[in-house]
Design an enzyme around this catalytic site. Structure first.
Site, PDB file in Angstrom:
ATOM      1  CB  SER A 192      -1.909  15.808  -8.022  1.00 48.68           C
ATOM      2  OG  SER A 192      -2.528  14.720  -8.676  1.00 48.68           O
ATOM      3  CG  HIS A 193      -4.647  11.603  -4.749  1.00 47.41           C
ATOM      4  ND1 HIS A 193      -5.295  12.815  -4.727  1.00 47.41           N
ATOM      5  CD2 HIS A 193      -5.544  10.713  -5.262  1.00 47.41           C
ATOM      6  CE1 HIS A 193      -6.525  12.661  -5.187  1.00 47.41           C
ATOM      7  NE2 HIS A 193      -6.696  11.397  -5.527  1.00 47.41           N
ATOM      8  CB  VAL A 194      -4.258  11.490  -9.660  1.00 50.38           C
ATOM      9  CG1 VAL A 194      -4.292  10.842 -11.034  1.00 50.38           C
ATOM     10  CG2 VAL A 194      -5.568  11.246  -8.924  1.00 50.38           C
TER      11      VAL A 194
END
Ligand code: FMN
Length: 249
Positions: free
Chosen positions: A68-70
């Site tokens: 997850s880039h977030v």
């Protein structure tokens, strides 16, 4: 300096010097480090090589669908891109998110610190000047590359190259960056980081990157952060600098 540092690594030939920078960053009470490599970076240096120095290495192309880039962006107190290619500067300036690293850059809420490295003609190109000015105006910190002799891959000889500061100098800048208040982008002048050299400045030997002779650095940095003049031919202004060992693409 403690803290959580996410290091973005791009496909510059200066990646050859990265292990030395990693050792300098991680040693002596350095921050907890995770790495995100672009596809190009992973093509130039196997992630397993960086894995010898950092247990947490992620790659565009391999991990982008399972990471997850977030979450990554939220995990990081600070995001540093080293080396930063012309491509990632353009992606970040344009708000593009075509891969894991560029997506993390966009999802991170704080200023990002970029250490560009590229061919000197690329660095001086109006498009790159625009992207650098845009990033600084947005509140990011884009360091001036260090001009010095380096191996030129294209011509197989040594030429002047816009490379990375020494590992010691990078550590000093990153430590200072980690000490800044963890405010969101635009809330404070991250460019208050007293490091980018003013036009005409010369680096003081192998000292920390903050040690520039010339105009007061904080004033210049603040001006750059506000989107002020980046300065004509800034690379030529630091001709006395001694770069980290590197290569030019
Ligand atoms: C051997 C080699 C060295 C390169 N060195 C650089 C460099 O120092 N700086 C740069 O901006 N691009 C360099 N490039 C071009 C980038 O790898 C290319 O623009 C790539 O798309 C960058 O992708 P990234 O920003 O996602 O890492 C080099 C390419 C090769 C093949």
């Amino acid at each position: 300096m403690s803290g959580r540092l996410l290091l973005g690594v791009c496909g510059s030939a200066n990646i050859l010097a990265l292990p030395q920078h990693l050792i300098a960053l991680a040693g002596d009470g350095g921050p907890e480090i995770r790495i995100v490599m672009t596809r190009s970076a992973a093509a130039l240096m196997p992630p397993a090589t960086l894995g010898l120095l950092c247990p947490d290495v992620l790659c565009d192309g391999r991990d982008e669908l399972t990471t997850s880039h977030v979450s990554l962006a939220g995990w990081a107190d600070r995001l540093v891109v080293l080396p930063a290619t012309a491509n990632i500067l353009g992606q970040a300036a344009g708000g593009l998110a075509s891969g894991l690293l560029s997506s993390v850059l966009l999802a991170h809420e704080r200023p990002v610190l970029f250490f560009p490295a590229m061919n000197r003609h690329m660095w001086r190109h109006p498009a790159v000047r625009r992207n650098v000015a845009r990033l600084r105006a947005d509140g990011h910190v884009v360091m001036e590359p260090v001009l010095g002799p380096a191996w030129q891959v294209a011509t197989q000889d040594v030429q002047e190259n816009c490379g990375l500061p020494t590992p010691t100098a990078v550590r000093a800048v990153v430590d200072e960056f980690l000490r800044l208040p963890l405010d969101p982008l635009g809330a404070t002048e991250a460019g208050g980081l007293a490091t980018p050299p003013p036009p005409g400045a010369r680096r003081d030997g192998d000292a920390a990157a903050g040690a520039w002779s010339g105009a007061p650095p904080s004033a210049t940095a603040g001006r750059q952060a506000r989107g002020g003049p980046v300065g004509p031919a800034p690379v030529g202004a630091v001709g006395a600098a001694r770069p980290a060992p590197g290569r030019e693409g």
